[in-house]
Structures are given as C-alpha cells and as structure tokens.
Design an enzyme around this catalytic site. Sequence first.
Site, PDB file in Angstrom:
ATOM      1  N   PHE A 123      45.863  59.466  41.800  1.00  6.78           N
ATOM      2  CA  PHE A 123      46.474  58.424  42.574  1.00  6.78           C
ATOM      3  C   PHE A 123      47.385  58.101  42.280  1.00  6.78           C
ATOM      4  CE2 PHE A 123      46.489  54.739  44.577  1.00  6.78           C
ATOM      5  CZ  PHE A 123      47.279  54.865  46.315  1.00  6.78           C
ATOM      6  N   ILE A 157      49.214  56.214  35.622  1.00  8.40           N
ATOM      7  CA  ILE A 157      48.769  57.312  36.180  1.00  8.40           C
ATOM      8  C   ILE A 157      47.260  57.365  35.760  1.00  8.40           C
ATOM      9  CG2 ILE A 157      48.160  58.749  37.487  1.00  8.40           C
ATOM     10  CD1 ILE A 157      50.470  56.616  38.416  1.00  8.40           C
ATOM     11  N   ARG A 243      39.469  49.457  45.643  1.00  4.46           N
ATOM     12  CA  ARG A 243      39.003  48.036  45.114  1.00  4.46           C
ATOM     13  C   ARG A 243      37.251  47.376  45.588  1.00  4.46           C
ATOM     14  NH1 ARG A 243      43.590  45.226  48.892  1.00  4.46           N
ATOM     15  NH2 ARG A 243      45.338  46.269  47.232  1.00  4.46           N
ATOM     16  N   GLN A 279      20.459  24.664  24.075  1.00  4.32           N
ATOM     17  CA  GLN A 279      21.314  24.132  25.235  1.00  4.32           C
ATOM     18  C   GLN A 279      22.289  24.719  25.400  1.00  4.32           C
ATOM     19  OE1 GLN A 279      21.339  20.661  26.732  1.00  4.32           O
ATOM     20  NE2 GLN A 279      19.904  21.051  28.389  1.00  4.32           N
ATOM     21  N   GLU A 363      44.589  48.191  41.513  1.00  2.00           N
ATOM     22  CA  GLU A 363      44.322  48.393  42.324  1.00  2.00           C
ATOM     23  C   GLU A 363      44.569  47.193  42.640  1.00  2.00           C
ATOM     24  OE1 GLU A 363      41.141  51.255  43.234  1.00  2.00           O
ATOM     25  OE2 GLU A 363      41.436  51.976  41.556  1.00  2.00           O
ATOM     26  N   THR A 365      46.245  42.907  41.735  1.00  2.00           N
ATOM     27  CA  THR A 365      46.132  41.731  40.973  1.00  2.00           C
ATOM     28  C   THR A 365      45.545  41.099  41.802  1.00  2.00           C
ATOM     29  OG1 THR A 365      48.013  40.910  41.198  1.00  2.00           O
ATOM     30  CG2 THR A 365      48.706  41.766  39.563  1.00  2.00           C
ATOM     31  N   SER A 366      44.984  39.664  41.174  1.00  2.00           N
ATOM     32  CA  SER A 366      43.883  39.108  41.507  1.00  2.00           C
ATOM     33  C   SER A 366      45.018  38.161  42.577  1.00  2.00           C
ATOM     34  CB  SER A 366      43.383  37.888  40.632  1.00  2.00           C
ATOM     35  OG  SER A 366      43.075  38.609  39.130  1.00  2.00           O
TER      36      SER A 366
HETATM   37  C1  LIG Z   1      45.004  50.945  32.851  1.00  3.13           C
HETATM   38  C2  LIG Z   1      45.697  51.632  33.842  1.00  3.13           C
HETATM   39  C3  LIG Z   1      45.658  52.178  34.863  1.00  3.13           C
HETATM   40  C4  LIG Z   1      46.813  51.929  36.626  1.00  3.13           C
HETATM   41  N1  LIG Z   1      45.973  53.224  37.172  1.00  3.13           N
HETATM   42  C5  LIG Z   1      47.072  53.813  38.386  1.00  3.13           C
HETATM   43  C6  LIG Z   1      47.051  54.535  38.876  1.00  3.13           C
HETATM   44  O1  LIG Z   1      46.001  55.494  38.713  1.00  3.13           O
HETATM   45  N2  LIG Z   1      47.415  55.220  39.880  1.00  3.13           N
HETATM   46  C7  LIG Z   1      48.733  53.722  40.048  1.00  3.13           C
HETATM   47  O2  LIG Z   1      49.468  54.496  40.920  1.00  3.13           O
HETATM   48  N3  LIG Z   1      49.066  52.823  39.754  1.00  3.13           N
HETATM   49  C8  LIG Z   1      47.616  52.559  39.002  1.00  3.13           C
HETATM   50  N4  LIG Z   1      48.261  50.856  37.989  1.00  3.13           N
HETATM   51  C9  LIG Z   1      49.148  50.490  38.345  1.00  3.13           C
HETATM   52  C10 LIG Z   1      48.669  49.291  38.952  1.00  3.13           C
HETATM   53  O3  LIG Z   1      47.497  49.257  39.654  1.00  3.13           O
HETATM   54  C11 LIG Z   1      49.578  48.359  38.634  1.00  3.13           C
HETATM   55  O4  LIG Z   1      50.275  47.955  37.449  1.00  3.13           O
HETATM   56  C12 LIG Z   1      49.399  47.052  39.749  1.00  3.13           C
HETATM   57  O5  LIG Z   1      49.637  46.841  40.930  1.00  3.13           O
HETATM   58  C13 LIG Z   1      50.486  45.487  39.164  1.00  3.13           C
HETATM   59  O6  LIG Z   1      51.412  46.562  39.831  1.00  3.13           O
HETATM   60  P1  LIG Z   1      52.506  45.742  38.252  1.00  3.13           P
HETATM   61  O7  LIG Z   1      52.146  46.297  36.522  1.00  3.13           O
HETATM   62  O8  LIG Z   1      54.393  46.480  38.752  1.00  3.13           O
HETATM   63  O9  LIG Z   1      52.545  44.692  38.377  1.00  3.13           O
HETATM   64  P2  LIG Z   1      53.707  43.446  38.763  1.00  3.13           P
HETATM   65  O10 LIG Z   1      54.059  44.072  40.644  1.00  3.13           O
HETATM   66  O11 LIG Z   1      55.182  43.450  38.515  1.00  3.13           O
HETATM   67  O12 LIG Z   1      53.176  42.117  38.864  1.00  3.13           O
HETATM   68  C14 LIG Z   1      53.548  41.212  38.110  1.00  3.13           C
HETATM   69  C15 LIG Z   1      52.863  39.882  38.734  1.00  3.13           C
HETATM   70  O13 LIG Z   1      53.449  39.414  39.532  1.00  3.13           O
HETATM   71  C16 LIG Z   1      52.678  38.962  41.001  1.00  3.13           C
HETATM   72  N5  LIG Z   1      53.355  39.481  41.652  1.00  3.13           N
HETATM   73  C17 LIG Z   1      53.758  40.302  42.381  1.00  3.13           C
HETATM   74  N6  LIG Z   1      53.742  40.393  43.292  1.00  3.13           N
HETATM   75  C18 LIG Z   1      53.380  39.236  43.724  1.00  3.13           C
HETATM   76  C19 LIG Z   1      53.494  38.233  44.930  1.00  3.13           C
HETATM   77  N7  LIG Z   1      53.670  38.885  46.599  1.00  3.13           N
HETATM   78  N8  LIG Z   1      52.686  37.278  45.237  1.00  3.13           N
HETATM   79  C20 LIG Z   1      51.871  36.409  44.448  1.00  3.13           C
HETATM   80  N9  LIG Z   1      52.359  37.206  42.478  1.00  3.13           N
HETATM   81  C21 LIG Z   1      53.073  38.216  42.794  1.00  3.13           C
HETATM   82  C22 LIG Z   1      51.189  40.053  39.978  1.00  3.13           C
HETATM   83  O14 LIG Z   1      50.323  39.416  40.735  1.00  3.13           O
HETATM   84  C23 LIG Z   1      51.415  39.897  38.835  1.00  3.13           C
HETATM   85  O15 LIG Z   1      50.708  38.306  38.105  1.00  3.13           O
HETATM   86  C24 LIG Z   1      47.065  51.559  36.140  1.00  3.13           C
HETATM   87  C25 LIG Z   1      47.647  50.188  35.987  1.00  3.13           C
HETATM   88  C26 LIG Z   1      47.526  50.104  34.716  1.00  3.13           C
HETATM   89  C27 LIG Z   1      47.566  49.197  33.670  1.00  3.13           C
END
Ligand SMILES: Cc1cc2nc3c(=O)[nH]c(=O)nc-3n(C[C@H](O)[C@H](O)[C@H](O)COP(=O)(O)OP(=O)(O)OC[C@H]3O[C@@H](n4cnc5c(N)ncnc54)[C@H](O)[C@@H]3O)c2cc1C
Length: 379
Positions: A123, A157, A243, A279, A363, A365-366
């Site tokens: 994906f 990916i 998720r 404990q 998928e 972040t928290s």
């Molecule tokens: C091992 C791995 C496998 C993955 N596999 C896939 C895959 O198969 N396909 C795919 O498409 N993607 C994949 N990803 C991508 C993954 O889904 C993203 O890394 C993730 O969605 C976060 O995006 P980012 O890393 O760009 O972080 P960013 O979006 O830059 O976020 C950085 C920080 O800002 C916070 N943040 C950003 N926007 C907001 C908001 N609006 N409100 C509050 N906080 C916010 C985030 O929570 C985080 O703490 C993968 C990533 C990893 C590391």
Amino acid sequence: MDFELTDEQQLIRDAVREFAESEIVPVAAEIDRDHRFPAELLPKLAEMNLMGMTFPEKEGGAGADYVSYVIAVEEVSRACASTGIIMSSHNSLATWPVYKFGTRAQKDRYMHDMASGRRLGAFALTEPAAGTDAAAGTTTAVRTGDGYVLNGSKMFISNAPHAEVYIVFAKTDPDRGTRGISAFIVEGDTPGFAVGEAEHKMGIRGSSTPPLYFTDMRIPKEALLGEEGEGFKIAMATLDGGRIGVSAQALGIAQAALEAGVDYAKERVQFGKPIANLQAIQWMIADSALQVDAARLLVYRAAACVAAGRPYSTEGAMAKLFASETATRVADRAIQIHGGYGYTEAYPVERHYRDAKITELYEGTSEVQRMVIARSALR
Ligand SMILES: Cc1cc2nc3c(=O)[nH]c(=O)nc-3n(C[C@H](O)[C@H](O)[C@H](O)COP(=O)(O)OP(=O)(O)OC[C@H]3O[C@@H](n4cnc5c(N)ncnc54)[C@H](O)[C@@H]3O)c2cc1C
C-alpha cells in the site's frame, strides 16, 4: 454479551500458534538481527490460509471471520512482529481495497493470486513530505488517451520490493485537494517503477520499508481503482481496517513481552528466591497482565464490529491507540524485570521493545487516533 471465542476461532488460534512457534519463532531473532525479509515464510503463511483470511473462498480467500483474522495476526506477531506486519499489510492494506473497490475484471485479475498468497501486495500512500497530511502528496497521475502517466515518489512502503501488486495513490486533479486524489493498482514490474534502499529501522527489521520512485510510469486506464477522485476516501477506509490489524500486531507483541517477563521472574533468583516473590516485580506483572487483557478486549471488539457490519472507525482507533501504548509499556516493564540481561540480545525483550514502538506510529500515529476518538466523542 459473550466473551468466549467460538470453537472455530479457538481452533484457528491453536493452529496459528503451533505454526508460529514451529516455523516463525526459530527465525525471528535472526531476521531482526540481519534486517532480512523472510521470503521463505510467505508460501508457509499462504499454505496456512493466512494471506487472504477474511475474503470469500470464491475470491481465493479463506472465508474466515474478522475476529479469527485478528487472532491470527496476534499469534503471528507474538512470534515475530515483522512477519505480523507483512501478513497484516498484505491482507488489510493491499488485498482489502481490491476486494472492496475493485471492478469484476480487477478482482478476476488479482483477488485469487493475492488472497491465496501467491502474489504479495503493498500500500503506497506516504510520501517524503506527506505523512499524516496524506493529501499533501505530490505524486501525479496524468491522463493520456489509453491510461495514465505517473511521476513522483513514495516513502516507507512495507513489503516492497517483494510485493508484486501495489495500491498507489496519486493526484489526478491537483487543484481539488482530497477530491483530486485517485487510487491505482500498479504491478511492480511496470517500466518506470523503481524501488530504493530499504530503511535501517529501530525495529520490525525483518519487514522491508523502502521508498518507491515513478518516472513516466505508464499504466492502463483499467488500473484505476474506484472512480477518479475517490482515492483519498479509499485510502482512509483502508486505513480504518488496517489499524485493527496493527492493534492485533501490538497485542501479539505485548503478549509475548508479558510471557517473557513472567517466565524470567520465575527463573531468576536473587536474595535466595525467585524475583517473582518480590512485590515490586509482581506489581509490574499485574499492570502488564491488566493492560494486555484490556487491549485484547478492545481489539476483539473492533474486529467484532467489522464482522457484524457495524461502523468500526472509532473502535479501531481506540483499539490501536490502547494496544500500541500497551505494547510499548509492557515491553518496557519486561526489560525492567530482566534487569541488565533484558538490555542484551540474549533475551527477546529488547526486540519486543524496539518492535512495539512502530505500532504507535504507522497507519496513523497515536495523535491521529486521539483525533479520531475525540471527533467521535465531541460529535
Ligand atoms: C516501518 C514503517 C512502515 C510503514 N509502512 C507504510 C506503508 O506500507 N505504506 C504507507 O503508505 N506508509 C507507510 N508508513 C508511513 C507511516 O504511516 C507514516 O510514517 C505515519 O503516517 C506518520 O507520518 P510521518 O512519518 O510523515 O510523520 P508526520 O506526519 O510528519 O508526523 C510527525 C509528528 O507530528 C504529529 N502530527 C502530524 N500532524 C498532526 C496533527 N494534525 N495533529 C497532531 N499531531 C500531528 C504526528 O503524530 C507525529 O508525532 C510506514 C512507516 C514506517 C516507519
């Protein structure tokens, strides 16, 4: 309300656990240490019917219910979180959108091969500058007479380059925001498709996570998944289910860490007695056992919503948020119980700790899960 698994779900748990212990546990530490994608496990996962679990048999799937699927992801991840995400991303992120949004012709072309595990899927949504803000992607798909030309790149990916089928999101109408994104089914051997170097990761090192590059990549119009402009909707719907797969992966990691802590506490003797008599250790185990159980209830409830055809977006977000934070906390405590030995590769808990963290990130972040839950609570 019934908290018991059905006989079939129990049988699936037993069979997948036995398979995971005999086939996956023996390679889990090695694939992590060597950052090696366990290609040899794919035919075995397929033979166990784990690569298309919830799809109907007539589409090549196993026809299992969604709770059985999360149990299987949990059991595989208890053995090896890398293998857990290979399986979960193939089922939830790659095969599900073909099944849900594909035309009959697309299903005929891909479903049997994907759901039976003959062809691995991936994906591709994330881009270097578009993670949480997935709509900020700059990959474009320009319409030509007989199809589209894609240019751009994707980041992180899972399953590439081993995957043969990719669900790729690209802008067909860059001025229309989320409504200008379309989804495509792309085959990995398409000219103009290239895969970069896999990332060197903190955990799930057996799962490959490279970037993709598209350079004047021509695909036929039949590759469009859903309608033009529906890509963002398809991506979000797919991630809602994905998720739940990640929540099951986190649950499996947490269960493995809990068991490792319990076993070690019974074995390790200090001051003339097993440390399980202290404990301080018992309280750590109690907190971990409690959180794992609560996570399991949330994960199974989210899966039960899918199985019953009820909405599951908020339930999935709750399950993923709680199970992923539980995995990190329980793995952290498991290291604490192991003392200095837990910080070494002699025990699996340091791997569980490194593996757990990713479940709080991908998928959604928290922070994203909290946004989904808050939106529902404030409605
Ligand atoms: C091992 C791995 C496998 C993955 N596999 C896939 C895959 O198969 N396909 C795919 O498409 N993607 C994949 N990803 C991508 C993954 O889904 C993203 O890394 C993730 O969605 C976060 O995006 P980012 O890393 O760009 O972080 P960013 O979006 O830059 O976020 C950085 C920080 O800002 C916070 N943040 C950003 N926007 C907001 C908001 N609006 N409100 C509050 N906080 C916010 C985030 O929570 C985080 O703490 C993968 C990533 C990893 C590391």
